[in-house]
Scaffold this motif. Structure first.
Motif, PDB file in Angstrom:
ATOM      1  N   LYS A 136      -2.790  16.521  -7.364  1.00 25.27           N
ATOM      2  CA  LYS A 136      -4.238  16.338  -7.497  1.00 25.27           C
ATOM      3  C   LYS A 136      -4.981  16.970  -6.324  1.00 25.27           C
ATOM      4  CE  LYS A 136      -7.627  12.599  -7.415  1.00 25.27           C
ATOM      5  NZ  LYS A 136      -7.784  11.148  -7.282  1.00 25.27           N
ATOM      6  N   HIS A 195     -10.950   9.369  -0.584  1.00 23.44           N
ATOM      7  CA  HIS A 195      -9.967   8.631  -1.384  1.00 23.44           C
ATOM      8  C   HIS A 195      -9.398   7.463  -0.586  1.00 23.44           C
ATOM      9  CE1 HIS A 195      -6.500   7.855  -3.987  1.00 23.44           C
ATOM     10  NE2 HIS A 195      -5.787   7.837  -2.874  1.00 23.44           N
ATOM     11  N   GLU A 246       2.065  12.850  -7.598  1.00 24.31           N
ATOM     12  CA  GLU A 246       0.826  12.960  -8.369  1.00 24.31           C
ATOM     13  C   GLU A 246      -0.361  13.242  -7.447  1.00 24.31           C
ATOM     14  OE1 GLU A 246      -1.976  10.035 -11.031  1.00 24.31           O
ATOM     15  OE2 GLU A 246       0.197   9.711 -11.098  1.00 24.31           O
ATOM     16  N   LEU A 247      -0.423  12.550  -6.304  1.00 20.08           N
ATOM     17  CA  LEU A 247      -1.510  12.794  -5.348  1.00 20.08           C
ATOM     18  C   LEU A 247      -1.441  14.208  -4.774  1.00 20.08           C
ATOM     19  CD1 LEU A 247      -1.903   9.484  -3.320  1.00 20.08           C
ATOM     20  CD2 LEU A 247      -3.547  10.536  -4.861  1.00 20.08           C
ATOM     21  N   LEU A 296       3.171   4.141  -1.379  1.00 17.16           N
ATOM     22  CA  LEU A 296       3.200   4.797  -2.678  1.00 17.16           C
ATOM     23  C   LEU A 296       4.630   5.140  -3.068  1.00 17.16           C
ATOM     24  CD1 LEU A 296       0.247   7.292  -2.211  1.00 17.16           C
ATOM     25  CD2 LEU A 296       0.191   5.066  -3.341  1.00 17.16           C
ATOM     26  N   SER A 297       4.898   5.092  -4.340  1.00 19.40           N
ATOM     27  CA  SER A 297       6.214   5.503  -4.838  1.00 19.40           C
ATOM     28  C   SER A 297       6.305   7.022  -4.779  1.00 19.40           C
ATOM     29  CB  SER A 297       6.410   5.024  -6.273  1.00 19.40           C
ATOM     30  OG  SER A 297       5.543   5.744  -7.143  1.00 19.40           O
ATOM     31  N   TYR A 298       7.504   7.529  -4.992  1.00 19.73           N
ATOM     32  CA  TYR A 298       7.710   8.974  -4.976  1.00 19.73           C
ATOM     33  C   TYR A 298       6.837   9.655  -6.026  1.00 19.73           C
ATOM     34  CZ  TYR A 298       9.817  13.539  -5.402  1.00 19.73           C
ATOM     35  OH  TYR A 298       9.994  14.896  -5.465  1.00 19.73           O
ATOM     36  N   SER A 299       6.797   9.096  -7.232  1.00 22.07           N
ATOM     37  CA  SER A 299       6.009   9.719  -8.311  1.00 22.07           C
ATOM     38  C   SER A 299       4.506   9.653  -8.006  1.00 22.07           C
ATOM     39  CB  SER A 299       6.314   9.068  -9.661  1.00 22.07           C
ATOM     40  OG  SER A 299       5.977   7.706  -9.640  1.00 22.07           O
ATOM     41  N   GLU A 300       4.046   8.549  -7.393  1.00 19.90           N
ATOM     42  CA  GLU A 300       2.627   8.439  -7.023  1.00 19.90           C
ATOM     43  C   GLU A 300       2.269   9.468  -5.954  1.00 19.90           C
ATOM     44  OE1 GLU A 300       1.547   3.739  -7.675  1.00 19.90           O
ATOM     45  OE2 GLU A 300       2.867   4.287  -5.988  1.00 19.90           O
ATOM     46  N   ARG A 301       3.169   9.653  -4.966  1.00 23.99           N
ATOM     47  CA  ARG A 301       2.923  10.664  -3.939  1.00 23.99           C
ATOM     48  C   ARG A 301       2.886  12.064  -4.545  1.00 23.99           C
ATOM     49  NH1 ARG A 301       6.752   7.616  -1.076  1.00 23.99           N
ATOM     50  NH2 ARG A 301       8.279   9.282  -1.263  1.00 23.99           N
ATOM     51  N   SER A 357       0.820  -1.213   0.000  1.00 26.74           N
ATOM     52  CA  SER A 357       0.000   0.000   0.000  1.00 26.74           C
ATOM     53  C   SER A 357       0.852   1.261   0.000  1.00 26.74           C
ATOM     54  CB  SER A 357      -0.945   0.006   1.202  1.00 26.74           C
ATOM     55  OG  SER A 357      -0.198   0.089   2.392  1.00 26.74           O
TER      56      SER A 357
END
Length: 190
Positions: free
Chosen positions: A18, A30, A14-15, A7-12, A5
């Motif tokens: 957003k 979410h 992006e969130l 998150l990768s650096y890029s996913e964080r 669960s």
């Protein structure tokens, strides 16, 4: 083994992008959708102890789904009261999960939450002064509290509003709100 669960650096990143203009209700929704029945909060109701059995006995837990459900019930009740758009809701709770539920309920209903600690039952001068100042400054439309504190809060409010030119705020308990369960109307989805 890495947490699935996490998150990768890029996913964080992006969130964060957003959610830059999102509110707390959107963020919680979410995580409710992702984590559902996972524990989001735990609160110890007793003094610290090294005994595992004792710790577990006095630990209140809340899952994402439970937090969401409780917050929706509170938000639905608040919306049913039809206070003005920028209404202030005074939250009078001891530390614990009820406070978190009420705070998130205010966020869901899009009202301004004003947290304060409960007034002292002894009506000492410092407690009276602090509580009165918070009430006068925020001029709440509604006060949310627990059934244990309701009579004490009502007594303090009666004293504060004795000579006031306006009506005192409505005082309601979370226990009563949970019994009523009016349902939550999400302003974004209507």
């Amino acid at each position: 083994m890495p947490d699935k669960s996490a998150l990768s650096y890029s996913e964080r990143a992006e969130l964060r992008q957003k959610w830059r203009s999102s509110d707390m209700a959107t963020v919680l929704k979410h995580w409710v959708n992702i984590n559902g029945n996972k524990e989001v909060f735990g609160f110890h109701t007793s003094p610290p102890s090294l005994e595992v059995d004792l710790v577990e006995q006095h630990l209140q837990r809340r899952t994402y789904d439970e937090l969401d459900s409780n917050a929706c019930k509170i938000a639905g009740w608040l919306q049913a009261q039809q206070p003005a758009g920028q209404s202030r809701i005074l939250l009078v709770f001891p530390a614990g999960l009820d406070f978190i539920d009420a705070l998130m309920g205010c966020f869901y209903a899009k009202f301004i939450a004003v947290p304060t600690t409960p007034p002292s039952a002894k009506k000492n001068r410092a407690s009276a002064s602090r509580f009165s100042a918070v009430v006068r400054d925020c001029q709440p439309d509604v006060i949310l509290t627990t059934s244990v504190l309701r009579d004490l809060v009502a007594s303090w409010i009666a004293d504060i509003y004795t000579d006031a030119p306006c009506d005192p705020p409505l005082i309601e308990t979370l226990e009563s709100i949970h019994r009523q369960d009016r349902g939550f109307r999400d302003a974004q989805n209507t």
